[in-house]
Every structure is written in C-alpha cells, then in structure tokens.
Design an enzyme around this catalytic site. Structure first.
Site, PDB file in Angstrom:
ATOM      1  N   PHE A   1       0.859  -1.185   0.000  1.00  0.00           N
ATOM      2  CA  PHE A   1       0.000   0.000   0.000  1.00  0.00           C
ATOM      3  C   PHE A   1       0.902   1.244   0.000  1.00  0.00           C
ATOM      4  O   PHE A   1       1.876   1.295   0.751  1.00  0.00           O
ATOM      5  CB  PHE A   1      -0.889  -0.030   1.245  1.00  0.00           C
ATOM      6  CG  PHE A   1      -2.004   0.976   1.215  1.00  0.00           C
ATOM      7  CD1 PHE A   1      -3.158   0.729   0.498  1.00  0.00           C
ATOM      8  CD2 PHE A   1      -1.893   2.168   1.905  1.00  0.00           C
ATOM      9  CE1 PHE A   1      -4.199   1.652   0.476  1.00  0.00           C
ATOM     10  CE2 PHE A   1      -2.924   3.095   1.882  1.00  0.00           C
ATOM     11  CZ  PHE A   1      -4.078   2.842   1.162  1.00  0.00           C
TER      12      PHE A   1
ATOM     13  N   ASP B   1       2.361  -5.893   7.705  1.00  0.00           N
ATOM     14  CA  ASP B   1       1.175  -5.051   7.800  1.00  0.00           C
ATOM     15  C   ASP B   1      -0.038  -5.958   7.611  1.00  0.00           C
ATOM     16  O   ASP B   1      -0.169  -6.625   6.575  1.00  0.00           O
ATOM     17  CB  ASP B   1       1.229  -3.955   6.728  1.00  0.00           C
ATOM     18  CG  ASP B   1       0.130  -2.923   6.940  1.00  0.00           C
ATOM     19  OD1 ASP B   1      -0.973  -3.313   7.381  1.00  0.00           O
ATOM     20  OD2 ASP B   1       0.362  -1.739   6.657  1.00  0.00           O
TER      21      ASP B   1
ATOM     22  N   ARG C   1     -12.900  -4.052  -6.987  1.00  0.00           N
ATOM     23  CA  ARG C   1     -12.516  -4.823  -5.812  1.00  0.00           C
ATOM     24  C   ARG C   1     -13.742  -5.143  -4.953  1.00  0.00           C
ATOM     25  O   ARG C   1     -14.579  -4.272  -4.709  1.00  0.00           O
ATOM     26  CB  ARG C   1     -11.517  -3.972  -5.028  1.00  0.00           C
ATOM     27  CG  ARG C   1     -10.799  -4.665  -3.926  1.00  0.00           C
ATOM     28  CD  ARG C   1      -9.720  -3.753  -3.386  1.00  0.00           C
ATOM     29  NE  ARG C   1     -10.281  -2.646  -2.621  1.00  0.00           N
ATOM     30  CZ  ARG C   1      -9.666  -2.051  -1.595  1.00  0.00           C
ATOM     31  NH1 ARG C   1      -8.463  -2.440  -1.240  1.00  0.00           N
ATOM     32  NH2 ARG C   1     -10.229  -1.055  -0.945  1.00  0.00           N
TER      33      ARG C   1
ATOM     34  N   TYR D   1     -10.439  -0.269  11.101  1.00  0.00           N
ATOM     35  CA  TYR D   1     -11.693   0.204  10.495  1.00  0.00           C
ATOM     36  C   TYR D   1     -12.095  -0.630   9.289  1.00  0.00           C
ATOM     37  O   TYR D   1     -13.115  -0.397   8.684  1.00  0.00           O
ATOM     38  CB  TYR D   1     -11.597   1.693  10.110  1.00  0.00           C
ATOM     39  CG  TYR D   1     -10.346   2.042   9.336  1.00  0.00           C
ATOM     40  CD1 TYR D   1     -10.262   1.791   7.977  1.00  0.00           C
ATOM     41  CD2 TYR D   1      -9.249   2.610   9.976  1.00  0.00           C
ATOM     42  CE1 TYR D   1      -9.115   2.094   7.275  1.00  0.00           C
ATOM     43  CE2 TYR D   1      -8.095   2.915   9.281  1.00  0.00           C
ATOM     44  CZ  TYR D   1      -8.030   2.652   7.927  1.00  0.00           C
ATOM     45  OH  TYR D   1      -6.887   2.937   7.237  1.00  0.00           O
ATOM     46  N   LYS D   2     -11.255  -1.623   8.915  1.00  0.00           N
ATOM     47  CA  LYS D   2     -11.583  -2.486   7.775  1.00  0.00           C
ATOM     48  C   LYS D   2     -12.342  -3.704   8.309  1.00  0.00           C
ATOM     49  O   LYS D   2     -13.493  -3.578   8.704  1.00  0.00           O
ATOM     50  CB  LYS D   2     -10.307  -2.835   7.017  1.00  0.00           C
ATOM     51  CG  LYS D   2      -9.699  -1.598   6.330  1.00  0.00           C
ATOM     52  CD  LYS D   2      -8.348  -1.826   5.692  1.00  0.00           C
ATOM     53  CE  LYS D   2      -7.846  -0.534   5.055  1.00  0.00           C
ATOM     54  NZ  LYS D   2      -6.406  -0.549   4.783  1.00  0.00           N
TER      55      LYS D   2
END
Ligand SMILES: *Cc1c(COP(=O)(O)O)cnc(C)c1O
Length: 397
Positions: A113, A184, A356, A209-210
C-alpha cells in the site's frame, strides 16, 4: 461452529444494500452508537477527568490490544492500540532499523500500500542518504532477502489483488539472512487466521476500520515480538509510552513492554466504539471464518466468470494464496463500479482498472453473493455502466 446468521444480525446494514467493501470500511455494529453516546454522556459528561481512572480510559489501548491480539495469533500484552496505521508502520520500521545498525536496506514489494512505502521513504530520508528502500515484484521478495537487508516490510494481503504472502516462509527466510520481518495486517486482521507467534514475526501493524469494523478513524495496532519489546527503541517517544507518564520526568524512559509504542492521548470515544465492535469476535472461530470466506469468494468468482466475460480475474485463482477479497480487471472498471453502487452493490475501484470486492463472512452470505453476481451481470450485459455520470470521478474511489 460459528453462527454467522447471528453475527450478521449484529450489524446495521442499510436496506437494499449488499456491502462488499468491508475490506475498506466495515459497517456499523449494533451497540456501537449507544456505546459512543454512553462514553460521551456518562463518562466524559459526568466523570470528567476522573474517567481516565474510573472508566478505564488509560488502560484502554492495552485492553483493546488484547482483544486484537487473539485475532492475529499473538499473546495478551503484546499488542497496543493508538494513532493511525501510517504512524505505526513508521514506528515499527524505525525500531527495526535500529536493531540492525550495520544494514541499510529495507525490502518491500510493489504490491504494498502506498502509505507504507511513503512512510518508509520519509524515514529513510531522515536517517540518511546511505539508506535504501528496495521495492521488488511480490513474487521476487524471497529471492531479494540478502544480508544487506535490515528489514523485510510487507503487507500480508495485497490491497489491490488480494494476493497473500506466505508469512511463515518469508519470515523464516528473513531471519536466516539476519533480517527482521515486519508485517502489515491491514487486510488480514479479522479477514483470516494469522499466527504471529507461530511465524516469529518481529513487528506487525494493522488498522481496525476495515475487517474489524471500528469505524472511520478507528485507532491502529502494533505488535512487537515479546523478546524485542524490552529493547526496541520507540522513535516516537511520546509521554504515554514513558515508563511513568505521571512522574513527569524531563527525560524519556520507555515503558517496559509494547506500551512503549504508545505516543500521546488516545482517541477514547473512537476506541470505545472499537472495543464494542470487537465483542462480536468472542463468538467467532477464525477457522470457520476462513472456510466461509473462501466459499464466498469461490462462489463469486465462479458466478462472475460465468456471466461477465468482459471481466478478468486479478486475484490469485488458488484460494490458499488469496485473502478475503476478489478483484477483477476491466478497462472501464471505475464506471462499472459506479453503476454497481447505484444498483445497491457496494464495492470499490483501485486505479488503474481494478474492481474490488471484499467478502466478510460476519455479515455477507451466499444469497448476497448470488444477488451481487446477478446485478453485476445485468450491468455488464446491458452496458448500463456506460453513462456519463458513472465516468465522473469522485475524490475517494
Ligand atoms: C488501509 C491501509 C493503510 C491505511 O493507513 P492509515 O494510516 O490508517 O490511513 C495503510 N496500509 C495498508 C496496507 C492499508 O491497507
């Protein structure tokens, strides 16, 4: 066996929406809004500053960290919450580099990312010109772990394609070369079983938050392997990572364990929402979650490939090499995703051409998958995506 109908009932999902974007922002857990209200009114409102002790605000980063630890295969006392993931990545890398003072290379991959790479770039620039961020293709990582490498810094599950690294194998290769392994877990925590302890990973970070449904801006987590936690120097030496913050000592002395990775005042209201959101995991077996996640992803792939010849699978076909998301390439993926969202199926788009879809067994079931495939197939077959409104880009994609 985990009762996934029961977990689904614990989320607020807007009427008529099939939410395939929990890999980006999890939905609202029931009870979270009430908990926030309670913290605001009963704790902040009534207890004022005494709530740091009385309502347990000061211990919250460690307490919530223990809940997260169970989900990533770590022992209690090895994870602490706070700040954002970008900050935690910086902290982990800074500590790791100091543990390998004679090495100058950070190895990462092109699937990482961007913020992870940006944070590394920024840190290395501060450290000096002899440091190097070496970015290779995901499949070439193992071959590039040489004795020059101080830290192998990777995201376990690729945010674009869902491709998953073999954490155990890469960690072992890194250690054999004398390097440290930093993972990560942004797209792993709450998405699939992770075994930090078993793999011997040195540092791990992730957001909440995912797949952990802590809400926008929920604090991140950092794990430090217990045998490093007493020696890893925190680069961001904030007062709440001090051994005795309320001694107000003019010089910094790190706290004994992972608590040294705390920086400043934690976001209490947001962390309380997260703490509430994490309760659903008490009733979830992560192996059950994985079985169901794989089944949902396979069902979606089969359905889309049968009905949408325009879309090309961008995720690994082998479920064992994939996280809990499925991506397809389509040249007009942005517009197609906008059309899909307008029809009630929410996924997202990642430049240049990736559509996605996240599959989150806590609240997505086979009926949702079938319905999503049906709607996508209709949009593709009719060309309904090709309207000017669907081509107009928003700031967040
Ligand atoms: C989502 C994500 C981030 C986001 O970082 P923030 O600091 O929370 O904005 C970072 N890294 C990875 C790998 C991610 O998937």
């Amino acid at each position: 066996m985990t009762d996934f109908a029961a977990t689904k009932a614990r989320f607020h999902l807007p009427e008529g929406v099939i939410y395939l974007d929990g890999n980006s922002l999890g939905p609202l857990p029931l009870g979270a809004a009430e908990r926030a209200q309670e913290v605001i009114a009963a704790e902040w409102g009534e207890m004022l500053i005494t709530a740091w002790n009385k309502a347990g605000w000061m211990d919250q980063p460690a307490r919530v960290g223990d809940r997260v630890a169970r989900l990533i295969g770590a022992d209690p006392g090895t994870v602490v919450m706070g700040d954002t993931l970008s900050i935690k990545v910086y902290q982990a890398l800074a500590s790791a580099l100091e543990m390998r003072p004679d090495r100058r290379v950070v190895l990462s991959d092109s699937g990482n990312f961007p913020t992870d790479l940006y944070m590394a770039e920024g840190l290395l620039e501060t450290l000096g010109a002899d440091y190097e961020l070496r970015v290779v293709a995901p499949d070439d990582v193992a071959a590039h772990i040489t004795e020059e490498v101080a830290a192998v810094m990777l995201t376990h599950v690729d945010y674009r394609t869902g491709r998953m690294h073999d954490m155990a194998a890469i960690t072992e290769t890194a250690h054999a070369a004398g390097a440290l392994a930093l993972w990560d877990l942004a797209h792993s925590a709450g998405a699939l079983p992770v075994d930090l302890k078993g793999t011997g990973a040195d540092f791990a970070t992730g957001c909440t938050y995912k797949y952990l449904n802590g809400g926008p801006g929920a604090p991140a987590f950092i794990y430090v392997r217990p045998d490093h936690a007493a020696t890893a120097r925190p680069a961001l030496s904030g007062w709440l990572g001090h051994e005795a913050p309320f001694a107000f000592d003019p010089s910094y002395r790190p706290a004994r364990g992972v608590a040294r990775m705390r920086v400043g005042t934690p976001p209490v209201i947001q962390m309380s929402v997260l703490e509430e959101a994490l309760k659903v995991w008490d009733a979830v077996d992560l192996d059950d979650l994985r079985v169901r996640s794989v089944a949902l992803c396979e069902r979606f792939i089969a359905g889309v490939e049968a009905a949408c010849p325009q879309l090309a699978l961008a995720s690994p076909r082998d479920a064992a090499a994939r996280g809990s998301q499925v991506s397809f390439r389509f040249a007009h993926g942005y517009a197609a995703m906008q059309a899909l969202i307008a029809a009630g199926v929410i996924g997202d788009f990642r430049a240049p051409d990736i559509m996605r879809f996240g599959f989150t067994p806590l609240y997505i079931d086979a009926t949702d998958v079938d319905r999503a495939v049906e709607i996508l197939a209709r949009i593709m077959a009719t060309g309904a995506w090709d309207r000017p409104a669907y081509h107009r880009r928003s700031a967040v994609t």
